[in-house]
Scaffold this motif. Structure first.
Motif, short mmCIF file in Angstrom:
data_model
loop_
_atom_site.label_atom_id
_atom_site.label_comp_id
_atom_site.label_asym_id
_atom_site.label_seq_id
_atom_site.Cartn_x
_atom_site.Cartn_y
_atom_site.Cartn_z
N UNK A 95 0.79 -1.22 0.00
CA UNK A 95 0.00 0.00 0.00
C UNK A 95 0.82 1.27 0.00
N UNK A 96 2.13 1.15 0.20
CA UNK A 96 2.99 2.34 0.24
C UNK A 96 3.58 2.59 -1.13
N UNK A 97 3.42 3.79 -1.69
CA UNK A 97 3.92 4.03 -3.04
C UNK A 97 5.41 4.34 -3.14
N UNK A 98 6.11 4.61 -2.02
CA UNK A 98 7.51 5.00 -2.10
C UNK A 98 8.37 4.07 -1.26
N UNK A 99 9.69 4.22 -1.41
CA UNK A 99 10.63 3.36 -0.71
C UNK A 99 10.83 3.78 0.74
N UNK A 100 11.26 2.80 1.54
CA UNK A 100 11.56 3.04 2.95
C UNK A 100 12.81 2.27 3.34
N UNK A 101 13.55 2.83 4.28
CA UNK A 101 14.68 2.13 4.89
C UNK A 101 14.57 2.33 6.40
N UNK A 102 14.96 1.32 7.17
CA UNK A 102 14.87 1.36 8.63
C UNK A 102 16.25 1.11 9.21
N UNK A 103 16.66 2.03 10.09
CA UNK A 103 17.90 1.87 10.84
C UNK A 103 17.56 1.92 12.33
N UNK A 104 18.52 1.58 13.15
CA UNK A 104 18.29 1.62 14.58
C UNK A 104 18.18 3.06 15.09
N UNK A 105 17.48 3.26 16.18
CA UNK A 105 17.22 4.61 16.70
C UNK A 105 18.51 5.39 17.02
N UNK A 106 19.52 4.80 17.67
CA UNK A 106 20.74 5.59 17.95
C UNK A 106 21.42 6.09 16.68
N UNK A 107 21.46 5.26 15.64
CA UNK A 107 22.08 5.69 14.40
C UNK A 107 21.26 6.80 13.75
N UNK A 108 19.95 6.68 13.77
CA UNK A 108 19.08 7.71 13.20
C UNK A 108 19.29 9.03 13.94
N UNK A 109 19.36 8.98 15.25
CA UNK A 109 19.54 10.21 16.05
C UNK A 109 20.89 10.85 15.76
N UNK A 110 21.93 10.02 15.52
CA UNK A 110 23.24 10.57 15.20
C UNK A 110 23.23 11.26 13.84
N UNK A 111 22.48 10.67 12.88
CA UNK A 111 22.43 11.24 11.54
C UNK A 111 21.53 12.47 11.48
N UNK A 112 20.48 12.48 12.30
CA UNK A 112 19.50 13.58 12.27
C UNK A 112 19.23 14.04 13.70
N UNK A 113 20.16 14.74 14.30
CA UNK A 113 20.03 15.12 15.72
C UNK A 113 18.87 16.08 15.98
N UNK A 114 18.40 16.80 14.96
CA UNK A 114 17.32 17.76 15.18
C UNK A 114 15.93 17.11 15.14
#
Length: 797
Positions: free
Chosen positions: A593-612
């Motif tokens: 049902x989702x028309x676009x791509x998704x990727x999932x990483x762990x929360x600590x890595x996501x926070x490091x990449x996007x601290x805001x």
């Protein structure tokens, strides 16, 4: 001579009004389904175009926030001072919950030229003085009594959308001084400061050359068009049968006209002109009926597009030239295709041969050989496309070759089956029945082909929909594992919420995401708190060893099937998720049902990449959801609108799913009805031509009632054999839809399930349709006056 020839040609239809009705009705039905689908598609695309033209969607670059849904007004001011020519936009929903309206606020002084209702030739002074709300008539009716500002009717604005001055929109939406996005003018000063230096929290999305929604929904509209073409093909079988029968009955007339001196070329031109006039009449009736079909289907289509893609489509239909002209054109084209063989036979047959039945039988035998060769060729092409083809056009080409090839093979298969039954039949009556059924097969073959296509389409689509329903339900159970979903208004409130719910829950799942470009494709990057919920509930299509441990340690990531297929990546490949950060793919998950791509990483890595980026929404796992809801409402102070339980989300998702396939189900029913009509008209037409075959049987002692019963049994037997052939064809169609078309159109492949009970019910409906179609012709034969049967021997040929 020409006038006399036209009078003679028209006299045939005057003496055979039933054939005339069959021809025009077949054209009208085929054109109705095609033009109805095209009307729906045209209305939807017109809505996309209106939104793109009015709001600049796809026409201009845009600046979007990466961490929140809002842009501070100070950021906009800083960009303007730094030399950026950008226009602010505020968006939100207003109105009753059942009739939400998208309100858009713009600044006409800074918006790019042509954007908004006052962009070109509009009354800018009046807009700034009165600050009205612009909307089309339907949307304005919904807004009356809701807004305290004047409303101006502007037909060009997209449905369920209203546009006003940005300050009015901020007040009506209670948005304070925040903005939703910034539109970038095409021409920018050379010396402006870099975006990363002025507003690092914004990302620039390039113009796509058209509406994003229009591109996302292309596959949906292509599927509708395919169903329209299938329905049109079923209707054209009726036309082909009526035209062929009329030409065969006019053999003697053709001979007489040519013997009297009418040139062959003029005769063919007059016949073609006659058919053109009938095609225009049938097309006009079909377009009118198509308008009614589209008007009844459009609300469900609008709900589907809004639920799946967020696209606002008008719920009212307009008479647009693009679809009614295409309806008239395809009516003429279909008639030309149906009559091409008959006109060619007339043009090539010698003068006196047209009066000899054997000449037509020989021509028919040659056509049978051509039909067999075409069937084998088309099925071979279908097999080749299935093995080596790629692309959405290839998928529909595969469908066309498969369906047409199977339809052409049906009369040959039925002939073999009837021959085998005749060999094992005991008794004179049984042997005569099977031999007579074989003799009637050419006259019924086109109607049976139509029934085959209709039943195969029903089997294929019902298999696809039911498989999707099972998969989608399981997918929702997997994804909606949390008992409650909670939304907060700020990062501070979110932090307080996590501390408050800790004693009540077994797990807290923050919902973190940002828009990103992955493998050169627009996508979303998610941050997940890997725990028992993901490990126990998420099923993966493919995975490496210790997948969840690797993702939790930040050593790998997961991607959805859409991104994996479109980017040509799979487990083991490396994907770059930000500058300087690339991770191997440890698993691929289904994301239906989702028309676009998704990727999932762990929360600590996501926070490091996007601290805001801070999570403002959470999934909460708890054994006492009602107790937790009460605590959140009474002790923490959250409103009911900020708390959603699993059952609510699942019910909404399933409701959207059911509305999605309402249109295809309706088209399937209409196609089956057209096939039933084809059988009815074929049997009714042949009833008057059957006397020379039935009279000897009656003279030998068989009663008229018995003859009528056998006619009914014949129709049921042929329908049963056709249904048996339709089942494997429908399963092949379902496989193509699930494994080829769905993958190319949407990016995911669904597992295929078998539903014997549904097939049995469908077979029962098909037999019922055949029985009802044969009832009147059989009754007509059973009540044939004996004098008419005796006349056969008086005029024995």
């Amino acid at each position: 001579m020409t006038r006399a020839a036209l009078a003679a040609l028209w006299s045939h239809w005057r003496r055979n009004p039933l054939q005339l009705f069959t021809l025009i009705a077949g054209l009208a039905l085929a054109t109705a389904l095609w033009s109805g689908v095209q009307a729906v598609n045209a209305e939807a695309r017109a809505s996309y175009g209106a939104a793109a033209a009015t709001l600049g969607e796809g026409q201009y670059d845009q600046l979007l926030p990466t961490s929140t849904d809002e842009i501070a007004q100070e950021t906009y001011i800083a960009l303007r001072r730094a030399g950026w020519l950008v226009g602010p936009v505020v968006e939100g929903q207003i109105g009753e919950q059942s009739a939400r309206i998208r309100l858009v606020g713009i600044d006409p002084l800074t918006a790019p030229g042509g954007l908004g209702p006052v962009g070109v030739g509009g009354d800018l002074q009046g807009f700034l003085n009165d600050r009205p709300v612009f909307a089309n008539a339907a949307t304005a009716a919904k807004l009356r009594g809701v807004l305290d500002t004047p409303i101006v009717i502007e037909p060009s604005i997209a449905p369920d959308t209203a546009i006003t001055d940005i300050f009015v929109a901020q007040r009506l939406l209670d948005a304070g001084s925040t903005l939703s996005r910034l539109i970038v003018a095409p021409d920018q000063p050379i010396g402006r400061l870099p975006l990363a230096q002025v507003a690092p929290e914004l990302t620039r999305r390039a113009a796509q050359g058209g509406s994003d929604v229009a591109r996302l929904t292309d596959s949906f509209h292509l599927n509708l068009t395919a169903f329209g073409l299938l329905s049109f093909a079923v209707g054209i079988f009726i036309v082909h049968g009526a035209v062929g029968l009329a030409f065969e009955q006019r053999r003697a007339m053709v001979r007489t006209l040519r013997a009297l001196g009418l040139p062959l070329r003029r005769l063919v031109v007059l016949m073609a002109a006659e058919l053109l006039a009938l095609a225009l009449v049938g097309g006009l009736l079909g377009v009118s009926a198509g308008y009614l079909v589209a008007a009844s289907l459009l609300p469900d289509v609008a709900a589907t597009l809004k639920g799946l893609y967020g696209a606002q489509v008008s719920g009212t239909l307009q008479l647009r030239p693009v679809w009614w002209l295409s309806g008239m054109a395809i009516s003429v084209l279909g008639t030309a295709i149906a009559a091409a063989g008959a006109l060619t036979s007339v043009a090539r047959m010698p003068l006196l041969a047209s009066a000899r039945p054997r000449a037509w039988a020989t021509a028919r035998e040659r056509m049978r050989q051509v039909q067999m060769g075409a069937s084998i060729g088309l099925l071979a092409i279908a097999a080749l496309l299935a093995a080596v083809g790629s692309g959405l056009v290839m998928g529909f080409g595969l469908l066309a070759c498969l369906l047409i090839g199977a339809a052409l093979a049906l009369p040959l298969v039925l002939d073999v089956a009837l021959r085998a039954m005749g060999r094992v039949a005991k008794g004179v009556t049984a042997q005569w029945f099977w031999a007579d059924t074989r003799q009637q097969l050419p006259g019924l073959s086109l109607a049976l082909m139509a029934l085959l296509l209709a039943m195969a389409a029903n089997v294929g689509v019902s298999t696809m929909v039911s498989s999707f329903r099972l998969t989608f339900t399981g997918f929702l159970d997997q994804r909606l594992a949390s008992e409650l979903y909670v939304s907060t208004e700020s990062a501070k409130q979110a932090q307080a919420l996590e501390a408050f719910v800790a004693p009540y829950v077994t797990e807290i799942l923050p919902l973190l995401s940002v828009e990103a470009e992955l493998a050169g494709l627009p996508a979303e990057l998610y941050g997940a708190r890997i725990g028992a919920t993901y490990r126990e509930n998420w099923g993966l299509l493919d995975q490496s060893a210790k997948v969840w441990d690797r993702v939790a340690r930040g050593e790998a990531l997961l991607v959805n099937e859409q991104l994996a297929r479109r980017a040509g990546l799979w487990v083991g490949d490396v994907l770059q998720i930000s500058e300087g950060t690339s991770l191997p793919i440890a698993g691929v998950f289904g994301d239906y049902g989702n028309p676009i791509g998704q990727a999932i990483v762990t929360e600590p890595l996501f926070t490091r990449l996007h601290p805001d980026v801070r999570a403002l929404r959470f999934g909460l796992r708890t054994d006492a959801p009602q107790e937790l809801r009460a605590a959140l409402r009474d002790d923490f102070g959250l409103g009911d609108q900020a708390i959603t339980d699993q059952a609510q989300i699942k019910a909404f998702s399933l409701a959207v799913f059911e509305r999605t396939f309402t249109v295809t189900a309706a088209l399937n029913v209409l196609t089956l009805c057209v096939a039933g009509f084809a059988i009815f008209m074929s049997l009714l037409t042949l009833a008057g031509m059957r006397l020379p075959q039935l009279a000897p049987a009656w003279a030998l002692g068989m009663t008229r009632a018995r003859l009528g019963q056998l006619e009914l049994v014949r129709a049921v037997v042929l329908a049963t054999l056709t249904a048996v052939c339709a089942l494997p064809l429908g399963m092949a169609l379902a496989w193509v839809l699930l494994a080829v078309v769905n993958v190319e159109a949407f990016g995911w492949r669904l597992p295929m399930y078998v539903f014997p009970r549904e097939y049995a019910v469908l077979g029962g409906f098909a037999l019922l349709a055949a029985t009802l179609a044969a009832a009147w012709p059989a009754r007509k034969l059973a009540r044939t006056p004996p004098a008419d049967l005796l006349k056969v021997f008086a005029n024995e040929r």
